[in-house]
Design a protein around this motif. Structure first.
Motif, short mmCIF file in Angstrom:
data_model
loop_
_atom_site.label_atom_id
_atom_site.label_comp_id
_atom_site.label_asym_id
_atom_site.label_seq_id
_atom_site.Cartn_x
_atom_site.Cartn_y
_atom_site.Cartn_z
N GLU A 22 0.84 -1.05 0.03
CA GLU A 22 -0.15 0.00 0.04
C GLU A 22 0.89 1.25 0.05
OE1 GLU A 22 -2.59 -0.29 3.48
OE2 GLU A 22 -3.87 -2.17 2.55
N ASN A 23 1.74 1.15 0.81
CA ASN A 23 2.92 2.45 0.63
C ASN A 23 3.57 2.66 -0.52
OD1 ASN A 23 2.44 2.84 3.64
ND2 ASN A 23 4.28 1.70 4.43
N LEU A 29 4.97 4.43 -6.77
CA LEU A 29 5.99 3.64 -7.35
C LEU A 29 5.60 2.59 -8.42
CD1 LEU A 29 9.18 3.31 -6.52
CD2 LEU A 29 8.33 1.45 -5.16
N ASP A 30 6.43 2.62 -9.51
CA ASP A 30 6.05 1.83 -10.45
C ASP A 30 6.03 0.56 -10.20
OD1 ASP A 30 6.22 1.19 -13.56
OD2 ASP A 30 7.69 -0.05 -12.90
N PRO A 31 5.04 -0.48 -10.39
CA PRO A 31 4.79 -1.87 -9.97
C PRO A 31 5.99 -2.67 -10.13
CG PRO A 31 2.77 -1.07 -10.73
CD PRO A 31 3.93 0.20 -11.16
N ASP A 32 6.36 -2.59 -11.53
CA ASP A 32 7.41 -3.36 -12.05
C ASP A 32 9.05 -3.04 -10.88
OD1 ASP A 32 6.10 -4.64 -13.82
OD2 ASP A 32 6.91 -3.16 -15.42
N LEU A 37 12.24 -4.70 -6.38
CA LEU A 37 12.85 -4.43 -4.99
C LEU A 37 12.62 -5.80 -3.94
CD1 LEU A 37 11.96 -0.66 -4.39
CD2 LEU A 37 14.17 -1.70 -4.73
N LEU A 38 11.35 -6.11 -4.38
CA LEU A 38 11.05 -7.23 -3.36
C LEU A 38 11.56 -8.59 -3.92
CD1 LEU A 38 7.07 -6.36 -3.17
CD2 LEU A 38 8.74 -6.24 -1.47
N VAL A 84 -1.01 -4.03 -11.70
CA VAL A 84 -2.02 -4.10 -10.25
C VAL A 84 -0.81 -3.99 -9.53
CG1 VAL A 84 -2.93 -5.49 -8.84
CG2 VAL A 84 -3.68 -5.47 -11.36
N HIS A 85 -0.85 -3.26 -8.38
CA HIS A 85 0.25 -3.40 -7.09
C HIS A 85 0.09 -4.34 -6.42
CE1 HIS A 85 0.97 1.05 -8.16
NE2 HIS A 85 1.91 0.92 -7.57
#
Length: 85
Positions: A22-23, A29-32, A37-38, A84-85
């Motif tokens: 959510e943050n 932030l671009d979802p890609d 990062l994750l 989609v995030h």
């Protein structure tokens, strides 16, 4: 740690991850990039904690991809082009 504690910790971790996502979305932030990062953080953690067993790292990565594909297929809607995030 017993099974009930593990379950509570897993739920807390899931809640924390949902808040993080959510943050990311609130930041625009671009979802890609968020995914990058994750993925980088998770893979780094797996490698650091399994330096002597690359097979374990590969098993973790393969399991994560398998479950992700399964979940995406189950949740997939009519609009496949939507980011989609």
């Amino acid at each position: 740690m017993n099974e009930a504690e593990e379950r509570r910790n897993a739920e807390k971790a899931g809640d924390m991850l949902s808040t993080l996502l959510e943050n990311f979305q609130d930041l625009g932030l671009d979802p890609d990039y968020a995914a990058y990062l994750l993925l980088s953080a998770g893979l780094s953690m797996a490698v650091m904690n399994n330096r002597t067993s690359p097979v374990v790292v590969n098993q973790l990565l393969a399991s994560a991809m398998m479950i992700t594909n399964k979940n995406v297929l189950e949740e997939e809607g009519d609009d496949e082009d939507e980011t989609v995030h």
